[in-house]
Write a protein that holds these residues in place. Structure first.
Motif, short mmCIF file in Angstrom:
data_model
loop_
_atom_site.label_atom_id
_atom_site.label_comp_id
_atom_site.label_asym_id
_atom_site.label_seq_id
_atom_site.Cartn_x
_atom_site.Cartn_y
_atom_site.Cartn_z
N VAL A 67 -54.36 44.51 69.73
CA VAL A 67 -55.75 44.26 70.09
C VAL A 67 -55.98 42.76 70.07
CG1 VAL A 67 -58.17 44.60 69.42
CG2 VAL A 67 -56.50 46.45 69.10
N LEU A 68 -56.35 42.17 71.20
CA LEU A 68 -56.66 40.74 71.27
C LEU A 68 -58.12 40.57 70.87
CD1 LEU A 68 -55.77 37.85 72.08
CD2 LEU A 68 -56.61 38.39 74.39
N GLU A 69 -58.34 39.94 69.72
CA GLU A 69 -59.71 39.76 69.22
C GLU A 69 -60.38 38.53 69.79
OE1 GLU A 69 -59.71 39.92 64.98
OE2 GLU A 69 -58.68 41.85 64.95
N ALA A 70 -59.63 37.45 69.96
CA ALA A 70 -60.21 36.19 70.47
C ALA A 70 -59.06 35.26 70.82
CB ALA A 70 -61.10 35.54 69.42
N VAL A 71 -59.39 34.19 71.54
CA VAL A 71 -58.44 33.13 71.83
C VAL A 71 -59.10 31.81 71.47
CG1 VAL A 71 -57.15 31.94 73.65
CG2 VAL A 71 -57.35 34.44 73.69
N VAL A 72 -58.42 31.01 70.67
CA VAL A 72 -58.94 29.72 70.24
C VAL A 72 -58.24 28.63 71.05
CG1 VAL A 72 -59.20 28.13 68.29
CG2 VAL A 72 -59.35 30.62 67.93
N GLU A 73 -59.03 27.74 71.64
CA GLU A 73 -58.45 26.63 72.40
C GLU A 73 -57.62 25.75 71.49
OE1 GLU A 73 -60.92 24.09 74.77
OE2 GLU A 73 -62.11 25.79 75.46
N SER A 74 -56.52 25.27 72.03
CA SER A 74 -55.72 24.32 71.25
C SER A 74 -56.44 22.97 71.30
CB SER A 74 -54.32 24.19 71.82
OG SER A 74 -54.35 23.58 73.09
N GLN A 75 -56.17 22.11 70.32
CA GLN A 75 -56.82 20.80 70.26
C GLN A 75 -56.52 19.98 71.51
OE1 GLN A 75 -57.56 18.74 66.92
NE2 GLN A 75 -58.31 20.58 65.94
N SER A 76 -55.31 20.05 72.02
CA SER A 76 -54.96 19.26 73.20
C SER A 76 -55.76 19.72 74.43
CB SER A 76 -53.45 19.33 73.49
OG SER A 76 -53.08 20.66 73.78
N GLN A 77 -56.05 21.00 74.55
CA GLN A 77 -56.84 21.49 75.68
C GLN A 77 -58.29 21.05 75.57
OE1 GLN A 77 -56.10 25.73 75.57
NE2 GLN A 77 -54.94 25.57 77.49
N SER A 78 -58.86 21.09 74.37
CA SER A 78 -60.27 20.71 74.23
C SER A 78 -60.45 19.21 74.44
CB SER A 78 -60.81 21.14 72.87
OG SER A 78 -60.11 20.51 71.82
N ARG A 79 -59.47 18.38 74.09
CA ARG A 79 -59.56 16.93 74.29
C ARG A 79 -59.37 16.57 75.76
NH1 ARG A 79 -56.05 15.38 69.15
NH2 ARG A 79 -57.68 15.67 67.60
N SER A 80 -58.56 17.32 76.50
CA SER A 80 -58.31 16.98 77.90
C SER A 80 -59.57 17.14 78.74
CB SER A 80 -57.17 17.82 78.47
OG SER A 80 -57.55 19.18 78.52
N GLY A 81 -60.51 17.93 78.29
CA GLY A 81 -61.76 18.11 79.01
C GLY A 81 -62.77 17.02 78.73
N GLU A 82 -62.52 16.18 77.72
CA GLU A 82 -63.49 15.11 77.36
C GLU A 82 -63.22 13.88 78.22
OE1 GLU A 82 -62.96 14.39 73.21
OE2 GLU A 82 -63.44 16.45 72.67
N ASN A 83 -64.28 13.22 78.66
CA ASN A 83 -64.13 11.97 79.43
C ASN A 83 -64.85 10.84 78.77
OD1 ASN A 83 -62.54 13.10 81.42
ND2 ASN A 83 -64.30 13.69 82.67
#
Length: 114
Positions: free
Chosen positions: A98-114
């Motif tokens: 059962v997949l309860e959730a997916v947490v973004e990795s730190q590298s993915q959340s930083r790549s979206g920041e400008n």
């Protein structure tokens, strides 16, 4: 007073009705109606299996799936091959994961920041 069903049924159901001394009122669906009614039948059979959990109900689901293949122009063999491919790529459902959730990795959340 007639009993109203207004749904897709197995091909031999009118014969069964006649054998019971009753008169079935039927028509053959055109392609558009057949497609719509086949999807409704799939939902109906899945709901019946959810309630009953019998081999007979599961066989009904499979019969509708087979009819869906034909309607879409696929063979049952093509369906089985695709099932095997997907199982090889992503696994089956036997382990009960059962997949309860997916947490973004730190590298993915930083790549979206400008």
């Amino acid at each position: 007073m007639p009993r109203i069903y207004d749904k897709l049924v197995r091909d031999e159901i009118p014969t069964v009705v006649e054998a019971n001394g009753e008169r079935p009122i039927t028509h053959v669906a055109n392609d558009e109606e057949y497609d719509r009614r086949l999807l409704a039948k799939l939902e109906e059979e899945c709901a019946e299996y959810r309630e009953d959990r019998s081999l007979d109900e599961l066989a009904d689901v499979l019969e509708v799936v087979r009819a869906c293949c034909v309607q879409e122009g696929w063979s049952v063999e093509e369906l089985e091959e695709r099932r095997r491919e997907k199982a090889a790529e992503r696994g089956g459902f036997g382990a009960g994961v059962v997949l309860e959730a997916v947490v973004e990795s730190q590298s993915q959340s930083r790549s979206g920041e400008n």
